[in-house]
Structure formats: structure tokens, C-alpha cells
Scaffold this active site. Structure first.
Site, short mmCIF file in Angstrom:
data_model
loop_
_atom_site.label_atom_id
_atom_site.label_comp_id
_atom_site.label_asym_id
_atom_site.label_seq_id
_atom_site.Cartn_x
_atom_site.Cartn_y
_atom_site.Cartn_z
N ARG A 1 0.87 -1.18 0.00
CA ARG A 1 0.00 0.00 0.00
C ARG A 1 0.90 1.23 0.00
O ARG A 1 1.90 1.26 0.70
CB ARG A 1 -0.89 0.06 1.25
N HIS B 1 3.18 -9.51 0.74
CA HIS B 1 2.91 -8.63 1.87
C HIS B 1 4.19 -8.22 2.58
O HIS B 1 4.16 -7.36 3.46
CB HIS B 1 1.96 -9.36 2.85
#
Length: 714
Positions: free
Chosen positions: A396, A456
Site C-alpha cells: 500500500r 505482503h
């Protein structure tokens, strides 16, 4: 596949329903802790308002993903019981009961407690009919100039079918009547989501002498309601009320069948907008006919309807929480430059590469500034003529990200840049597609990781030509490369040029961009192959130490702990006499205090001004602690379906810093939520004498300031 029933029987553990807490109800318990902070009268008032908003936003996501997933399984007949033995319908019923209770408490808290306190501070939500003549003129001008042009009333009649109601949109349901024929019909007006939810009608000229500027807010939906006659000229307005729909917004992309992941994801994002409804929020004054129409048209069950006082959608309270009243907010905390990255004689930024060449640097955000550490590391790499390559994971990041800009600058300067972009990061998919294409246009090598796995891990690798040869500089973190959230999320990061870490990152990036399925690592534990097994092996060593008469110790800090294999390993450690401390922000399926199983396990949670996001692990190791930080939570998705990394810290001062955090979090003098065996959380805020306990994050702010001062004086 971990067989919890067979393993439990083999190890002599209780049945699953007696040793695990329900995941979904545990999540609701987490959001209840958020609500508890909003009820705290010792919390600054506007921070209480912010927690009201956070509670609402959290619950929206829970319905969009978790409740939607349950409903999908029920509708498709996949009636598989949960770990605790509950069938999906039973879980859905339990969620409905708890969610109704929490949403009712949430609304009542604003109406009966926080609202009156805001009024006393001249921060008031007012109705249109309470406005002064000047204020009404401002509202009319705002409506005419900013609201009216973007409104699109949609009628429902034989020529106009019931309109699609987008997820999380706030809507006015209006009953109308033709004045000549008396025929009635229904219309829907969507409240524009890009306009301020609350309009402040007060100005500086309204300020009494010596007082702050008052804030008098009118809800946008109330402004629209007051001007409905301008939308439906010639019609009689019989009734209006607000409603809001939550839809299934989880994504399903079969990567093996997707020739182009980017295009497949874009198609799925379009489908998401038309997901089935899972919750309908309506106001108490809704007309019975409108209620029935919405229920029928949306295919909503009665128990999925939440009837609440106005205003709906309290996530919009964040606008009010931002009122500039320092006396009603937390005391400002300005992130400081890490002492190992600043010059002793000034506060100027030093050469990050030179600093990391002297020592490994452990960063702790938001106490340590992100912009002068991680961001500076990548910006300096992009501008350095000696840098040959930059490899970076992106899960992100922000819309105006300096990280993206640095990678673009580096590629345009001729540096070989690899970006592993996780375009399936939930609710950031569209933004990540945009940045992936921006990077590709700049000449960055963009890859999307390994098929079937989300990437991730939080990793940066910079390859630099130096006098002695190629040197690789690494950053391994627990948080995203997101400058905005780095100011509000608590996370760790390690900057190092250690060869073993550099070798590990080189192998992992090769695996992410190419093929290296058999890579073995030195200081990293990498999921999905080695995080669970690596941690259980470390837990087993603590069990062996305890069984040999030593002091076994396991300390885990995560956002969520659900994985049954990890939990069972902790149960066995507790049974062997190992002291286990679990510091969890969100979901916890582990049940402490089970006789003969988990008496030696303590579970605590801290919520506050910063979101406790870091994942850290400490193992006693007979007095020579082993310490890890990384990206992995103890959940199936992290351990089985994601690329995650944990890195071992080796510097004694870095290990001591992590250990000190656990000491503080689990001290009897520190305020925290404590989990009981029945799954209920109790918040401790005062000691037996009535004295306020130490606030964990406030104490960390104090310690970091002190550490900085000592560094400057040295």
C-alpha cells in the site's frame, strides 16, 4: 492441512470449541474496544469523536468482507462449520445480535454523551431550522453553488426501474405526490460522496471575544432535504428519510485462469460495485412503505436491517474530529529523526548509506520520522550515481507517494529498478493499478509476485558500487511504504548492509521476479514455507528449556492471532511452564486461562492514538534472547497465502529495545485491555488506589524524546 480435532486429541487439549474463540466475534470484540475508547471521559473530546468515526469505518469493512463472505457461503450451500463448530447461519445470527447492540450503543454515545459535550465546547451539529438568517444564507449559497449541480434525483415508476444503490453511499428516500392527480411515487437522491459530509456555517466573525471560533455543522443530507423542492418542482414532498446500503466488496480473482492479472482485477473491481447487499441502515423516522420497498428491492432479510437515529454513517464524524482545537486533541507529537541518522552538531540529515555503514539502524515509527529515514534512504538511492539497482515491494502506498516518485526518478536516471506491486491489496486495488502503470511508463520493471500468493513483505534492496566493490543496503520492515500511515501506524524497520540479510533479500527478490522455489534463507523466515514452522520450532525450544528446569519465555506482538497450529504450540508451551505473553491489537482466537492448558498465557491489547501495527517476536533462549520483527500476522492468509518475512535482530541494543516494549506493555502499572478465558476484554485504567495507570503510547513518546536528547548531548 492442520487437523485441529486430531491434533487436540493427540496432545490432550480440549475440543476446538473449548480452546478457540470465534474469529468473527473476536473481531467485533476488537471494535468494541475501539468504542470503549470513545466512551472514556479522560480521552480528549475530539479524539473520542475520532474513535466514533473509526468504529464506524471498521464496521463497514467487516460487513463488506467478513459478513459478505459468510452470506456467500450460506447462499451457495457451503455450510462448513467454523473452527469452534458453529455453522455459518449460527455465526451470522451471533454477529447480528452483537452488531445490533454495538451500533445502538455507538449511536447513543453520540446522542447522549459526546454530542452534548461538543455543544458545551461550541462544536455543534445543528438542524437547518436552527440556523440564524446569515447562516441560512450561507447554506443556501453552498447548496446552489456546490451541491445542486451534482445531484441526480432518480424516480421509481413504470418507466424508471428501481435504481442501483452503490455500496456505502448515503441516500435520501423521498415520497412524492403529483399535486393534480394525487398519485404518489418514490425517488432516490444520492448524497454526493466527494463533498464535505458536514458543512460548517460558522465564520470568524461569529467568534465571541476571547473565544475560539465556534463550529456549527449542518449535515449534507439535511441541506439537501431542505432544498428538495428545487429538485422536484411542482411535486408535493410527503416524506423523506436517509438510508445506506453495505454491499459485498471482497474480490475473487482466479490467478491461474487469468491471462493478464491486471485486466482480470480491473474486471473484478467493476463487478464489486454490483455485489449483493449485506446490510441496510435506515433512520428511525423512515416511512413504512419505503422500508418495505428497500427491503424487497435489495433482497435484504429483516435481521440485516439496522434502524438507527440520525445521522447515519458516523464515519463522517472524522470531519468534526478535525476541528482545530488543540485543547480537545492529543498533545501534538512530532516524529523525530532517528538519533543514528542525524549529525550530532545539528539536526541536518546525514548520508543514509554512511550511517548504515557504521551500524545497523532500528527504526520505530511514528516516533522515528519516516521521511528522514526510509523515504530519505530511497530518495538518496535514486539520486546517487553509484547506485546500480533498487528492488522494492509495494503493498500500500499513498496517492502522492514520494516512494513512487523516487522509484520513477531512479529509473529515469538509468538505475535498474524492480517494483513488486501487490495490486490485490484489499481496498487499494485501483490505486495500486494506477501506480503500477505509472511505474511501467517510467521504465520500472513491475512484477506482481508469485501466482496464488499476495506479496505482503516490506522490503527494499539497494545495490551500490563502492570502493571495495558492490555493497547491498537493505530495509526490512513491519509496515507499508506509506508516508501518511507512517505518521499514525506504529511499525519497526531495520536498515542494514549485513551480508546475510542482503543475501536473503537478493534470493527473495529473485524468487518474486523469476524462479527460485528452493531458496534457503539465513536471517529471514519467509512465508508460506518457513514462518509457521520456524516459529513453532522456536516455541518448541522454549518448551524444552522449561522441561529441563529453565525459564522458558515466548512474547508475541501481532495485529491478529488466529492460526490454530501456532495457538496449539503456545498452549503446549504454557502447559510446560513457559511464560507466554501475547500483545494483540485485533482478533485473538487464543483463549487464555484454560485450566491445565493456558494458565501461563497472558493476552493484552493496547489501542490509542497510534495503530499498533508492528509484528515482533521474542524467545527467551535460555537467557540469550532471539528477537524477530516482520510483516506476518498469525493468520492462515499470512502464513499460507502470502509472501511474508521475519528478520532476526542481532544487535544487543535492538533486541533490548523490543524487550523493553514488552516489559512496558505487560507491566501492572500500564493501562491495557486484558483478555479473560470467556473471550471478554476488561480495560484497566487505574490502580487499586484510583491512580491513573501509565498510558503505553504516551510513555513511548516520552522515552523517545529522552533518548533523542541524550543522543544530542553525547
Amino acid at each position: 492441512m492442520y487437523d485441529i480435532t486430531a491434533v487436540g486429541a493427540e496432545l490432550g487439549l480440549p475440543d476446538p470449541e473449548d480452546r478457540f474463540l470465534d474469529r468473527e466475534l473476536s473481531w467485533l470484540a476488537f471494535n468494541e474496544r475501539v468504542l470503549d475508547l470513545a466512551t472514556d471521559p479522560d480521552m480528549p473530546l475530539l479524539e473520542r469523536v475520532r474513535f466514533l468515526s473509526i468504529f464506524a469505518t471498521n464496521l463497514d469493512e467487516f460487513f463488506m468482507v467478513r459478513v459478505a463472505g459468510l452470506k456467500r457461503r450460506i447462499n451457495t450451500g457451503l455450510a462448513v462449520p467454523s473452527v469452534t463448530g458453529r455453522m455459518p447461519l449460527q455465526v451470522m445470527h451471533a454477529i447480528g445480535v452483537r452488531a445490533h447492540d454495538l451500533m445502538t450503543r455507538h449511536a447513543a454515545l453520540l446522542k447522549d454523551d459526546i454530542g452534548p459535550r461538543l455543544d458545551a465546547e461550541s462544536i455543534t451539529k445543528v438542524q437547518v431550522d436552527e440556523l440564524t438568517e446569515d447562516e441560512r444564507a450561507r447554506v443556501d449559497e453552498f447548496f446552489a453553488g456546490h451541491v445542486f449541480p451534482v445531484l441526480t434525483p432518480l424516480a421509481v415508476d413504470p418507466a424508471h426501474p428501481f435504481p442501483y444503490i452503490s455500496g456505502l453511499s448515503l441516500n435520501l428516500g423521498v415520497l412524492l405526490r403529483y399535486q393534480d392527480s394525487g398519485k404518489e411515487l418514490f425517488a432516490r437522491v444520492k448524497v454526493p460522496p466527494r463533498l464535505p459530509r458536514f458543512f460548517n456555517v460558522a465564520t470568524a466573525t461569529d467568534r465571541p471575544a476571547g473565544r475560539d471560533v465556534p463550529a456549527r455543522f449542518v449535515a449534507l443530507e439535511d441541506i439537501i432535504a431542505e432544498h428538495l423542492d428545487t429538485l422536484f418542482e411542482g411535486m408535493e414532498i410527503i416524506h423523506h428519510s436517509t438510508f445506506r446500503v453495505t454491499r459485498n466488496e471482497d474480490l475473487e480473482v482466479e490467478e491461474d485462469d487469468a491471462e493478464n492479472l491486471l485486466k482480470a482485477l480491473e474486471k473484478e473491481l467493476l463487478r464489486r460495485r454490483f455485489g449483493p447487499a449485506v446490510r441496510l441502515e435506515i433512520t428511525e423516522n423512515i416511512h413504512p412503505r419505503v422500508r418495505e420497498m428497500l427491503k424487497d428491492e435489495l433482497g435484504i432479510d429483516e435481521n440485516e436491517i439496522y434502524q438507527l437515529p440520525t445521522p447515519l454513517d458516523l464515519s463522517g464524524m472524522s470531519d468534526i474530529a478535525d476541528v482545530p482545537r488543540d485543547d480537545l486533541h492529543f498533545r501534538k507529537m512530532v516524529p523525530q529523526m532517528n538519533k543514528d541518522l542525524s549529525l550530532r552538531e545539528s539536526s541536518d540529515q546525514v548520508d543514509v548509506f554512511a550511517a548504515v555503514s557504521n551500524r545497523d539502524i532500528l527504526l520505530h515509527h511514528p516516533y522515528d520520522s519516516f521521511s528522514t529515514s526510509v523515504q530519505a534512504f530511497l530518495e538518496q538511492a535514486a539520486a546517487d550515481k553509484n547506485v546500480l539497482a533498487i528492488k522494492q515491494t509495494l503493498y500500500r502506498t499513498s496517492g502522492d507517494s514520494p516512494i513512487i516518485d523516487a522509484l520513477v526518478d531512479a529509473a529515469q536516471a538509468g538505475i535498474q529498478v524492480l517494483a513488486v506491486v501487490e495490486i490485490k491489496a484489499r481496498f487499494d486495488e485501483e490505486a495500486n493499478i494506477t501506480w503500477a502503470r505509472k511505474l511501467e511508463r517510467a521504465g520500472v520493471h513491475v512484477v506482481y509476485g508469485i501466482v496464488g500468493l499476495k506479496t505482503h513483505a516490506k522490503l527494499s534492496l539497494v545495490v551500490r558500487q563502492e570502493a571495495e566493490g558492490l555493497t547491498r543496503y537493505c530495509h526490512v520492515g513491519t509496515g507499508n511504504y506509506h508516508p501518511k500511515t507512517a505518521r499514525g501506524y506504529e511499525d519497526f524497520g531495520l536498515l542494514t548492509k549485513d551480508k546475510s540479510v542482503a543475501d536473503d533479500l537478493t534470493k527473495l527478490f529473485n524468487q518474486l521476479s523469476g524462479y527460485a522455489p528452493l531458496a534457503e534463507y539465513s536471517r529471514l523466515l519467509v512465508a508460506p514455507t518457513r514462518v509457521r514452522s520456524g516459529l513453532t520450532e522456536l516455541i518448541d525450544k522454549e518448551i524444552a528449556i522449561a522441561e529441563a528446569g529453565g525459564a522458558g519465555m515466548v512474547r508475541i506482538k501481532v495485529n491478529s492471532i488466529v492460526d490454530e497450529a501456532i495457538i496449539d504450540a503456545l498452549y503446549m508451551a504454557s502447559r510446560a511452564g513457559v511464560q507466554v505473553e501475547v500483545f494483540v491489537r485485533g482478533i485473538c482466537a487464543l483463549r487464555p486461562g484454560i485450566p491445565g492448558v493456558s494458565e501461563n498465557i497472558t493476552v493484552r491489547s493496547v489501542l490509542g492514538r497510534f495503530l499498533e501495527h508492528s509484528r515482533t517476536f521474542v524467545f527467551g533462549n535460555g537467557g540469550d534472547p532471539l528477537v524477530y520483527i516482520g510483516s506476518a500476522d498469525m493468520m492462515h492468509r499470512n502464513l499460507d497465502r502470502r509472501v511474508e518475512t521475519l528478520v532476526e535482530l542481532v544487535a544487543p541494543n535492538h533486541k533490548a529495545e523490543i524487550i523493553e516494549l514488552f516489559d512496558l506493555a505487560f507491566a501492572d502499572t500500564t493501562s491495557a485491555f486484558v483478555l479473560a478465558a470467556d473471550g471478554k476484554w476488561a480495560r484497566s485504567t487505574h490502580d487499586d488506589e484510583g491512580n491513573r495507570l501509565t498510558e503505553y503510547q504516551t510513555e513511548l513518546i516520552r522515552r523517545h524524546r529522552k533518548r533523542r536528547q541524550i543522543g544530542e548531548e553525547a
